[in-house]
Design an enzyme around this catalytic site. Structure first.
Site, PDB file in Angstrom:
ATOM      1  N   ASP A 103       0.843  -1.189   0.000  1.00 41.43           N
ATOM      2  CA  ASP A 103       0.000   0.000   0.000  1.00 41.43           C
ATOM      3  C   ASP A 103       0.883   1.245   0.000  1.00 41.43           C
ATOM      4  OD1 ASP A 103      -3.262   0.430   0.798  1.00 41.43           O
ATOM      5  OD2 ASP A 103      -1.959   2.185   0.985  1.00 41.43           O
ATOM      6  N   ASP A 119       4.050   3.337  -3.766  1.00 43.90           N
ATOM      7  CA  ASP A 119       3.051   3.577  -4.803  1.00 43.90           C
ATOM      8  C   ASP A 119       3.122   2.460  -5.834  1.00 43.90           C
ATOM      9  OD1 ASP A 119       1.431   4.496  -6.879  1.00 43.90           O
ATOM     10  OD2 ASP A 119       2.025   6.583  -6.596  1.00 43.90           O
ATOM     11  N   LYS A 184     -11.817  -4.565  -6.519  1.00 46.89           N
ATOM     12  CA  LYS A 184     -12.897  -3.588  -6.374  1.00 46.89           C
ATOM     13  C   LYS A 184     -12.939  -2.688  -7.599  1.00 46.89           C
ATOM     14  CE  LYS A 184     -12.514  -0.260  -3.256  1.00 46.89           C
ATOM     15  NZ  LYS A 184     -12.589   0.333  -1.899  1.00 46.89           N
TER      16      LYS A 184
END
EC number: 2.1.1.166
Length: 228
Positions: A103, A119, A184
């Site tokens: 993350d 990133d 997602k």
């Protein structure tokens, strides 16, 4: 020489009125969110069960249906902070499994989870994550990443799909044959095209909308099974 009427010298402060209106709207929205959060069943359940966020129950519900994570599963959790998905995954995978998490935000350590902060869009961060994997082929890639929302729907949707695409590219490279990918995605422009790309990689692609996902949210989860 014509004299100006008093009204011609008057300054109108409309920008300040507009700003006050927006601040009032944000304040009202924030209060509504806080009220919803305080009364949220999954928030209370997460506190009781020791999960860092209510999002854990999204993964747990999907896993209950699809049996993605079981003892011995080796998986990557992309967009892991604050760590609730990693917590749930590590418990399900057990001591014989392994969770690799990444993350851009810091994440407090989780037992059974190896974490890289950075990133995901940057090549050096991805290289560090690949080094952490140590050449392992993965059974599963899960991705709950979302961009910082600007409030501009077109821009936000484009950013979200960019992250989805990067996650899919990673899954294509790192999943073993027969592996699965859960991501997602927000319904909107580009969503059908992204779903079509997943169908090129996986034998089946299904949508999931767990009860823990707030009904007003446009988020959904795409699940690709059996990597070709």
């Amino acid at each position: 020489m014509r004299r100006r009427r008093p009204s011609e010298n008057r300054v109108e402060w409309r920008p300040f009125v507009f700003r006050d209106t927006q601040m009032a709207a944000r304040s009202k929205s924030s209060k509504a969110w806080l009220r919803e959060h305080v009364n949220d069943h999954y928030v209370h359940q997460a506190q009781k069960d020791g999960y860092r966020a209510r999002a854990a129950y999204k993964l747990l519900e999907i896993n209950e249906k699809d049996k993605l994570i079981k003892p011995g599963t080796v998986l990557a959790d992309l967009g892991s902070a604050p760590g609730s998905w990693s917590q749930a995954a590590a418990k399900l995978a057990g001591a014989s499994g392994k969770v690799f998490a990444l993350d851009i935000l810091p994440m407090e350590p989780v037992d059974g989870v190896s974490f890289v902060q950075g990133d995901f869009r940057e090549a050096d961060v991805l290289a560090r994550f690949e080094e952490l994997l140590g050449g392992r082929a993965l059974d599963l890639v899960i991705c709950d990443m979302a961009p910082n929302m600007s409030g501009h729907s077109v821009t936000d949707q484009a950013k979200s799909l960019c992250l989805c695409q990067l996650a899919l590219d990673f899954a294509r490279c790192r999943l073993k044959p027969g592996g699965s990918f859960l991501v997602k995605a927000f319904q909107g422009a580009g969503y059908p095209e992204f779903t079509a790309q997943m169908r090129e990689t996986f034998a089946t692609v299904q949508t999931r909308k767990p009860d823990a996902s707030r009904g007003r949210s446009s988020e959904t989860y795409l699940l690709g099974k059996n990597k070709r």
